[in-house]
Design a protein around this motif. Structure first.
Motif, PDB file in Angstrom:
ATOM      1  N   LEU A 184       0.841  -1.191   0.000  1.00 35.15           N
ATOM      2  CA  LEU A 184       0.000   0.000   0.000  1.00 35.15           C
ATOM      3  C   LEU A 184       0.879   1.244   0.000  1.00 35.15           C
ATOM      4  O   LEU A 184       1.991   1.238   0.523  1.00 35.15           O
ATOM      5  N   THR A 206      -6.256   3.829   5.317  1.00 33.81           N
ATOM      6  CA  THR A 206      -7.245   3.117   4.508  1.00 33.81           C
ATOM      7  C   THR A 206      -8.613   3.202   5.176  1.00 33.81           C
ATOM      8  O   THR A 206      -8.728   3.425   6.381  1.00 33.81           O
ATOM      9  N   TYR A 254      -7.049   0.728  -4.444  1.00 36.39           N
ATOM     10  CA  TYR A 254      -6.119  -0.391  -4.626  1.00 36.39           C
ATOM     11  C   TYR A 254      -6.912  -1.653  -4.941  1.00 36.39           C
ATOM     12  O   TYR A 254      -8.055  -1.825  -4.494  1.00 36.39           O
TER      13      TYR A 254
END
Length: 963
Positions: A504, A509, A530
């Motif tokens: 990442l 997130t 993603y």
């Protein structure tokens, strides 16, 4: 007679249908007695002090003001509009009807001779129209049964025989009548009164019959206050103290059936026995109004009543004592209370229902900030709140149970800030909290277990999902993505790693979603989107998805609030800068619906059972209809909360109902049953002003002789140059959102869309004929097809009127005639004068002609002399020309000599000058001893040059003298 036991065992758990009562303010008096909707659509509301006509926003109040054209009494008892469109009102002092042409009331009274000794007023309690006999039946509390004859326009006692008073042979048990019901099928008029029993009149024979009413104790029932035929074979009788009786009409003669009364402990019985009115609506529902018992609706499934009484919820009925109920043509239910005005149950009012923290005991949340939803196996909705724990809402009984944190109880929630929930099967609900880790709750027992895996960063959890392999995936505060193996307790952490290009790009997130392929999609907080493909789950190979070819079309800096997969198998991302659609096959991105949504900051997204998308934005909810490629926007006016919706809170239940959370609680709705107001509002010309002053029928302006609503044309004089037309649309569902458009044909080329403006003003219009048109749209944007219109005529000023023009033409013609006549006479007189003058001038001309002949001879002689002089002058001119030629020749010769002289002397001067220049050059180059020699030479040359110059001057001087 049997006493009904309301509510059988099989259906004893049924709840009352949910009704939202919307209160209407602004009445002059809040003691409601009657409702009626007229043929135009106005709602008339009778009260104990005045009659109100309501158009959805404003009331017009009618009172008794002592004038014969006003109400006979301000205390209204009943209202009726008959089949002819006549509007009737019964009050405490007689009967009257409204005359729309004059906007006044006409009072009708029984002749005094029928009741000579009656000292108290004629109180009219009920009205029924008999279209067969063309009569109006009137129930009077003091004069018995009255009848109005449309043909004779008389109101008389029905039982009067000739000159007899009705008391002489009165067949009813009482003069104090309170209620009427007409059975058209059997030609029977049912009559309720204050005495014992019930009467009915056979309209074929005029015979009166009595039907005894007795309660469960065998006692005679008195004071019947309401009668209603609920179907073709049953009459309901409402009493003042003994509940409701049902009369069976299906047999040869009427028979009293069951009695419905209040029974302690019976859920579906009446709340009390004090009936005020009974009403049958068009759907077949029977409504029973109680004094201090609320409103009841009968349901045959439970063989009893649902009861509606005030509670602390925002949409409950406002008063315990209900006087009357009425259903209008758009199926709204108008409820009149005894002390607190009018409540309306409007099926088109709220498209969205709202649950929030209130002071209500039955239904209130513990906190208004909503984070997530879950539906358990029993259909209960679990609501995660940010600060109030979990609220378990049961839609069946409108109740809420709480699960909260308690520092003294280990089995309580670890935090009241619940952010996400996940069903992990076997009645187990995994709950992620803020600063409290993960809890697991048994949805049956509400038992809480704290699930805190060691060595994890999941202290604050944003999102939980379970993949098809049974693994739990979680996002949290600054902890990237975590994978939890429930069987082993192992936690795999996927975080930002500078050394790993496949990690990442940020630990911030938020959103998680597993698509139909088993791929995991991750949305970041300002870090983009993603993709973790199924085959790369164990390796943690995250693919960042960005619009690298166009920086303005980049998701890398967006906050991805929610990710879903549509029925078209494409991925939809709700982001802070719009809706992103991803083709999971080609991985092509596109930003969609940019111009159609009211805001770009999308908080949540869901697809309903029909395939349409719903978006929660910072400006309300939007519905995208896939088939028509159109968007419908909703706001607080449709029942949505005023606050902002929170991220990722859309939830669709198994029934298709959709829940969405915000900062002011929960909104829920059923897309398949969302109400839509399809009734276009009727528009009427409601008022006229001249120079901003209201115009009334028959006033000094002379503009209208009767009420404006009945007028087709208004004629204005030229000096009445400014006027205002008022209009109103009869829309009772959120009337504040009714919009208007008007046009003056002959002046306006297009419609003027003016929003909620209800007046149009014009001034200084050119004289002529115009047509004013106005139309309206309701709260859902449905426009009226046929606009209301009125012709407007502007008269010309007096000097442009026809008779003035005729007089002007006659006057001009007369003036022209007089001028022509005068001119003709003048010409005649002038002609005579001219003839005389011609004679005189002819004689004079003859004399002058002789004189001219003499003068002509003298002139001829002078001409000969002048010719001689002219010849002499010509000869002199010839000589002068010859002399000029000679002189010109001489001058040319001298000029040639002068030119030759100048040329020769120029060469003479050039010699000495050249020598001087040469000697000067030598002087510069020689020694000082030689300079004297050369200076002498220069002096000689200078003298020579001087002589030449003098010679030239003398020759030129001589030449000039010769000239």
């Amino acid at each position: 007679m049997q006493v009904a036991v309301c509510g059988n065992v099989r259906s004893s758990d049924l709840s009352a249908p949910k009704l939202d009562f919307h209160h209407i303010d602004g009445l002059y008096n809040n003691q409601i007695t009657a409702f009626c909707q007229d043929d135009k659509g106005y709602i008339w509301i009778g009260t104990n002090n005045g009659l109100h006509r309501y158009d959805g926003e404003k009331y017009r109040l009618f009172l008794n003001n002592g004038d014969s054209s006003s109400l006979n009494s301000s205390r209204v008892k009943c209202l009726l509009e008959d089949s002819k469109g006549m509007f009737w009102m019964g009050a405490t002092d007689g009967l009257c009807r409204y005359v729309s042409e004059t906007d006044k009331f006409e009072n009708l009274n029984v002749e005094e001779r029928y009741f000579p000794e009656l000292s108290y007023p004629n109180v009219i309690m009920d009205l029924v129209e008999d279209t067969v006999l063309r009569q109006l039946w009137v129930a009077s509390l003091s004069e018995g049964l009255l009848v109005y004859d449309y043909e004779t326009n008389r109101l008389t006692p029905f039982f009067a025989k000739g000159e007899e008073t009705p008391l002489a042979n009165y067949p009813l048990h009482s003069l104090a009548l309170r209620a009427l019901a007409l059975d058209v099928q059997r030609h029977q008029l049912w009559i309720g009164h204050n005495a014992k029993g019930l009467n009915y009149l056979d309209l074929k024979t005029n015979q009166v019959y009595n039907l005894p009413l007795r309660d469960q104790n065998g006692q005679d029932v008195q004071s019947i206050v309401a009668l209603e035929l609920i179907d073709a074979d049953h009459l309901w009788v409402g009493t003042a103290e003994d509940g409701v009786f049902e009369v069976d009409l299906s047999q040869g003669s009427p028979a009293v059936g069951r009695q419905m009364v209040h029974m302690a402990g019976q859920k579906y019985s009446l709340r009390n026995n004090f009936i005020t009115s009974i009403y049958l609506d068009r759907e077949g529902h029977v409504w029973v109004c109680n004094d201090n018992g609320g409103l009841h609706r009968y349901d045959s499934l439970v063989e009893g009543f649902y009861n509606y009484v005030p509670d602390n919820s925002p949409n409950s009925i406002t008063n315990m004592s209900i006087r009357c109920v009425y259903q209008d043509r758009q199926n709204r239910l108008w409820v009149g209370t005894a002390l607190e005005g009018v409540d309306v149950v409007d099926p088109y009012l709220n498209k969205f229902y709202h649950i929030r923290k209130t002071h209500a005991k039955s239904l209130s949340l513990s906190n208004n900030i909503i984070r997530d939803f879950h539906e358990d196996e029993r259909g209960r909705i679990w609501i995660a709140t940010d600060g109030g724990g979990i609220n378990v809402y049961d839609p069946n009984n409108e109740s809420v149970e709480l699960i909260r944190w308690d520092d003294h109880i280990e089995t309580s929630l670890s935090s009241d800030a619940v952010l996400t929930m996940l069903d992990i099967g076997e009645s187990q609900l995994m709950v992620g909290t803020w600063n409290g880790g993960i809890n697991i709750i048994d949805t049956e027992t509400f038992e809480v277990k704290r699930f805190l895996p060691e060595k994890t960063a999941l202290n604050s959890v944003f999102e939980l999902i379970q993949d098809k392999d049974g693994m739990i995936w979680a996002t949290g505060f600054a902890c990237g993505v975590q994978r939890i193996d429930m069987s082993s307790g192992e936690v795999q952490s996927y975080r930002y790693d500078r050394q790993n290009p496949n990690s990442l790009k940020s630990d911030l997130t938020f959103a998680l979603y597993e698509d139909s392929r088993g791929d995991i999609w991750v949305g970041g907080e300002a870090s983009g989107l993603y993709l973790l493909r199924y085959e790369n789950k164990n390796r943690g190979y995250f693919e960042p998805l960005q619009f690298n070819d166009d920086e303005s079309f980049d998701i890398a800096n967006d906050w991805v609030a929610q990710i879903i997969e549509g029925k078209d198998r494409r991925i939809y991302c709700a982001t802070s800068s719009g809706l992103i659609r991803v083709d999971s096959e080609t991985m092509e991105f596109e930003r969609v619906l940019e111009e159609k949504l009211p805001a770009s900051d999308i908080r949540s997204i869901v697809q309903d059972d029909r395939g349409d998308f719903w978006f929660a934005t910072i400006r309300g909810l939007s519905k995208y209809l896939v088939e028509s490629d159109s968007v419908v926007n909703y706001s607080s006016r449709d029942g949505l909360q005023q606050g902002k919706f929170t991220k990722n809170t859309f939830y669709k239940s198994r029934t298709g109902r959709i829940y969405v959370g915000g900062t002011e609680g929960v909104n829920y709705f059923d897309p398949a049953q969302m109400p839509f107001n399809s009734f276009a509002p009727e528009v009427y010309i409601s008022g006229l002003k001249l120079f901003n002053k209201k115009v009334l029928p028959g006033d000094s302006t002379g503009l209208i002789a009767q009420h404006l609503s009945t007028v087709d044309e208004v004629v204005f004089d030229s000096d009445q140059w400014q006027f205002t037309i008022g209009y109103v649309a009869l829309n009772y569902t959120r009337p504040e959102y009714t919009t208007y458009a008007y046009q003056l044909e002959g002046m306006d080329n297009r419609w003027n869309y003016v929003g909620h403006q209800t007046e149009a003003t014009y001034s200084h219009l050119p004289y002529g004929s115009y047509v004013f048109k106005v139309k309206a749209a309701n709260n859902d944007g449905v426009w009226q097809e046929t606009p209301a219109s009125i012709r407007i005529v502007i008269l010309p000023p007096w000097w442009l009127k026809w008779w003035v023009i005729v007089l002007e033409v006659i006057g001009v013609a007369l003036v022209v005639y007089l001028i022509v006549r005068w001119r003709t006479l003048n010409l005649y007189r002038r002609e005579r004068r001219l003839k005389n003058m011609v004679k005189e001038r002819t004689a004079l001309l003859s004399e002058k002609n002789m004189e001219l002949e003499g003068l002509n001879k003298a002139i001829m002689d002078q001409a000969d002399e002048l010719k001689a002089y002219n010849d002499a002058l010509n000869e002199m001119n010839e000589k002068l020309e010859e002399l000029v030629q000679i002189r010109t020749h001489e001058i040319r010769e001298k000029n040639e000599k002068l030119t030759k002289f100048a040329f020769d002397n120029a060469h003479r001067v050039r010699g000495p000058l050249t020598r001087i220049m040469g000697m000067i050059a030598l002087v510069k180059k020689t020694s000082s001893e030689e300079k004297k020699f050369w200076m002498d030479k220069i002096e000689e040359s200078s003298y020579e040059m001087d002589e030449i110059t003098k010679s030239m001057g003398s020759e030129i001087e001589e030449h000039l003298k010769e000239e």
